[in-house]
Design an enzyme around this catalytic site. Sequence first.
Site, PDB file in Angstrom:
ATOM      1  N   CYS A  41      28.515 -65.174 -11.031  1.00 31.49           N
ATOM      2  CA  CYS A  41      28.286 -66.025  -9.739  1.00 31.49           C
ATOM      3  C   CYS A  41      27.430 -66.842 -10.410  1.00 31.49           C
ATOM      4  O   CYS A  41      26.317 -67.204  -9.729  1.00 31.49           O
ATOM      5  CB  CYS A  41      28.443 -65.213  -8.377  1.00 31.49           C
ATOM      6  SG  CYS A  41      27.854 -66.041  -7.029  1.00 31.49           S
ATOM      7  N   CYS A  44      24.639 -67.471  -7.176  1.00 38.54           N
ATOM      8  CA  CYS A  44      24.768 -66.425  -6.716  1.00 38.54           C
ATOM      9  C   CYS A  44      22.606 -66.887  -8.083  1.00 38.54           C
ATOM     10  O   CYS A  44      22.361 -65.794  -7.884  1.00 38.54           O
ATOM     11  CB  CYS A  44      24.806 -65.467  -6.775  1.00 38.54           C
ATOM     12  SG  CYS A  44      26.146 -64.954  -6.325  1.00 38.54           S
ATOM     13  N   TRP A 382      -7.196 -61.379 -19.004  1.00 37.03           N
ATOM     14  CA  TRP A 382      -6.507 -62.742 -18.757  1.00 37.03           C
ATOM     15  C   TRP A 382      -7.090 -64.331 -18.974  1.00 37.03           C
ATOM     16  O   TRP A 382      -7.059 -65.098 -19.282  1.00 37.03           O
ATOM     17  CB  TRP A 382      -6.226 -62.401 -16.682  1.00 37.03           C
ATOM     18  CG  TRP A 382      -5.489 -62.341 -16.317  1.00 37.03           C
ATOM     19  CD1 TRP A 382      -5.637 -60.930 -15.352  1.00 37.03           C
ATOM     20  CD2 TRP A 382      -4.057 -62.650 -16.211  1.00 37.03           C
ATOM     21  NE1 TRP A 382      -4.199 -60.432 -15.364  1.00 37.03           N
ATOM     22  CE2 TRP A 382      -3.284 -61.569 -15.145  1.00 37.03           C
ATOM     23  CE3 TRP A 382      -3.257 -63.380 -17.037  1.00 37.03           C
ATOM     24  CZ2 TRP A 382      -1.651 -61.744 -15.271  1.00 37.03           C
ATOM     25  CZ3 TRP A 382      -2.168 -63.663 -16.713  1.00 37.03           C
ATOM     26  CH2 TRP A 382      -1.379 -62.856 -15.544  1.00 37.03           C
ATOM     27  N   HIS A 423       5.859 -55.371 -16.852  1.00 38.95           N
ATOM     28  CA  HIS A 423       6.346 -56.841 -15.878  1.00 38.95           C
ATOM     29  C   HIS A 423       5.895 -58.092 -16.754  1.00 38.95           C
ATOM     30  O   HIS A 423       6.624 -59.214 -16.980  1.00 38.95           O
ATOM     31  CB  HIS A 423       5.578 -56.625 -15.141  1.00 38.95           C
ATOM     32  CG  HIS A 423       5.451 -55.053 -14.288  1.00 38.95           C
ATOM     33  ND1 HIS A 423       4.853 -55.205 -13.977  1.00 38.95           N
ATOM     34  CD2 HIS A 423       6.833 -54.775 -13.731  1.00 38.95           C
ATOM     35  CE1 HIS A 423       5.484 -53.489 -13.156  1.00 38.95           C
ATOM     36  NE2 HIS A 423       6.762 -53.962 -12.937  1.00 38.95           N
ATOM     37  N   HIS A 449      -0.243 -66.028 -13.683  1.00 33.79           N
ATOM     38  CA  HIS A 449      -1.328 -65.089 -12.950  1.00 33.79           C
ATOM     39  C   HIS A 449      -1.046 -65.131 -11.608  1.00 33.79           C
ATOM     40  O   HIS A 449      -1.637 -64.083 -11.044  1.00 33.79           O
ATOM     41  CB  HIS A 449      -2.411 -65.797 -13.736  1.00 33.79           C
ATOM     42  CG  HIS A 449      -3.411 -65.195 -13.381  1.00 33.79           C
ATOM     43  ND1 HIS A 449      -4.959 -64.858 -14.271  1.00 33.79           N
ATOM     44  CD2 HIS A 449      -3.972 -63.619 -12.529  1.00 33.79           C
ATOM     45  CE1 HIS A 449      -5.799 -63.992 -13.894  1.00 33.79           C
ATOM     46  NE2 HIS A 449      -5.380 -63.184 -13.135  1.00 33.79           N
ATOM     47  N   ASN A 450      -0.709 -65.818 -11.183  1.00 35.60           N
ATOM     48  CA  ASN A 450      -0.885 -66.062  -9.457  1.00 35.60           C
ATOM     49  C   ASN A 450       0.120 -65.345  -9.214  1.00 35.60           C
ATOM     50  O   ASN A 450       0.491 -64.841  -8.132  1.00 35.60           O
ATOM     51  CB  ASN A 450      -0.725 -67.717  -9.384  1.00 35.60           C
ATOM     52  CG  ASN A 450      -1.374 -67.842  -8.875  1.00 35.60           C
ATOM     53  OD1 ASN A 450      -2.761 -67.624  -8.975  1.00 35.60           O
ATOM     54  ND2 ASN A 450      -2.030 -69.499  -8.110  1.00 35.60           N
ATOM     55  N   ARG A 451       2.017 -65.290 -10.027  1.00 38.41           N
ATOM     56  CA  ARG A 451       2.484 -64.935  -9.667  1.00 38.41           C
ATOM     57  C   ARG A 451       2.518 -62.605  -8.979  1.00 38.41           C
ATOM     58  O   ARG A 451       2.408 -62.647  -8.630  1.00 38.41           O
ATOM     59  CB  ARG A 451       3.780 -64.205 -10.176  1.00 38.41           C
ATOM     60  CG  ARG A 451       4.749 -65.818 -10.158  1.00 38.41           C
ATOM     61  CD  ARG A 451       6.140 -65.741 -10.997  1.00 38.41           C
ATOM     62  NE  ARG A 451       6.364 -66.639 -11.094  1.00 38.41           N
ATOM     63  CZ  ARG A 451       7.834 -67.247 -12.039  1.00 38.41           C
ATOM     64  NH1 ARG A 451       8.296 -65.714 -12.601  1.00 38.41           N
ATOM     65  NH2 ARG A 451       8.276 -68.169 -12.159  1.00 38.41           N
TER      66      ARG A 451
END
Length: 515
Positions: A41, A44, A382, A423, A449-451
């Site tokens: 959809c 969605c 990082w 991830h 990185h913030n996520r």
Amino acid sequence: SEAQAGLYSAVDQVLVLDADSVSRIFNASSAFMVEFYATWCGHCSAFAPVWKNLASDVSEWKPAVDMAALDCADENNRRVCTGFGITGYPSIKFFPAYSGEDFTGESLREFPRDVRGLRRLIIDKLESHKEPSPPACPPLEPASAAEIDGFFENNNVQHLALVFEENNSYVGREVILDLLQYENITVRRVLSSEKDLVSRLGVTDFPSCYLYYTPTNYSRLPVLSEARAFYSYALQRLPSVVRAGRPYPAINDLQRNQTEEPWREFNRTRVYMSDLESALHYSLRVELSAHSTISGDALTALRHYVSVLTKYFPGRPAVKGALKAVGNWLQDQKETQISYSDFRTALDSTVLSGEGVLPAGVRWVGCQGSRPQFRGYPCAVWTLFHVLTVEANASGSTDPLEILQAMREYVSSFFGCRPCASHFASMAQDVSDDVTTPSTAVWWLWSRHNRVNSRLAGEPSEDPHFPKIQWPPPELCPKCHGLMLGGEHTWNKDEVIAFLRNYFSSERILPDYLQ
Ligand code: FAD
């Protein structure tokens, strides 16, 4: 993987439900907001980013209200969706805490399609929640003068924060919920109509936040902007305010026993070359050594990784020499497979030839953790890639994806933390759509990185001395933070990029503690 099949994956803070796990919403101590959707959809897929952003926006509220999604296009879930009476997508239902298995949920018709509107809807639902309400949900109603006067007699907490606001403002309730997982602080909202308190404290701005230390000792909370994000951040960082269940981070945690390495004092707002060199040592001499032969995609990943290191690693001449030598050696390899031990010989042969040497061993400085299991290598990975994106940007690289692709491939083929790798792969799927210029590469890596920070905040892997925050915080970069009309926090993109380009620039990297 299965969790990736629908519109949500493990990197989102949305609980992905299916026919087997849907029972988690029943008899739970938290309420649930559940989205029923179908992958095919269009509305969605358009709505999914909103639901994801909402879930990360209210992730601190989870003990009181959690967010979930269920894919009704998956045939295995058909009967479940029919049972809930779902006929159109997307549908949202609210399940109060302790809902029984026969309850089909309260349909939220005509729900808002934006994060702010949905967040307010959640608050309305929590406020009108019937008993028993979620035990973790703090009182949301306005406080009276009498309650505040008796507060310290009746409660054993160190801080009481009062958000003064107009009746129709949601800021106070948002901050109350943002702090619900924190100990040693209580937040209440006080309405502007509570004249006694307003005049006693001399409150003139609505909203504004005041902090009581003792029944008679209070002061206004200094913030960059009078808005939810700034109040919550400042209150969560107060000394002695900690996440429930986490040890109080005592300063003497950092003074190790004699068998451990001594603590190295460092500036938390700087990048250290020792971390970057340690990351190179660990990745090239330890992480790669797990692969006795390297071929195929892994060999391509290694070539790209070493190539960006030789081009952009802003290191000491000796280290650059070692990288260059191993880069040349890799270029000379024409077979489809190399052995790690040959690679290692090439890396270390430069010691003898005088071309340069990569110091052996790790010495974390800015990436030290308060315990051996915290920080260290992943922190330095990082940092390394932020430095490389900034360096590529500064040196006029014309390929915006060069560093990010090398990072994606390295992480996917070699990064020892395998859940991290999967991830990261799902976060990096659309990198080539999002990144079109070298400065957006810098921005992209920062935002991903913030996520990750948002997802890991409060997890057991978080070092209590280095809490996962949305970075950089207001005190480090005031200009990076802005407010939209309506008071939502926003990042000022150009300011963030300018900040990162300075923060990670080669000239600012500190040489302290180098071996
Ligand atoms: P880190 O998050 O490692 O950050 C290091 C330093 O970078 C900070 O101290 C700060 O100075 C700065 N910084 C913070 N945020 C930003 C930003 N947004 N932009 C630029 N600089 C910033 N751990 C898991 O448990 N699960 C995972 O799925 C996971 N995935 C990962 C994926 C990758 C690719 C990497 C490299 C690491 C991953 N990790 C994961 C590890 C985790 O992200 C941290 O690296 C680790 O927990 C150490 O945290 P830290 O406190 O040292 O800060």
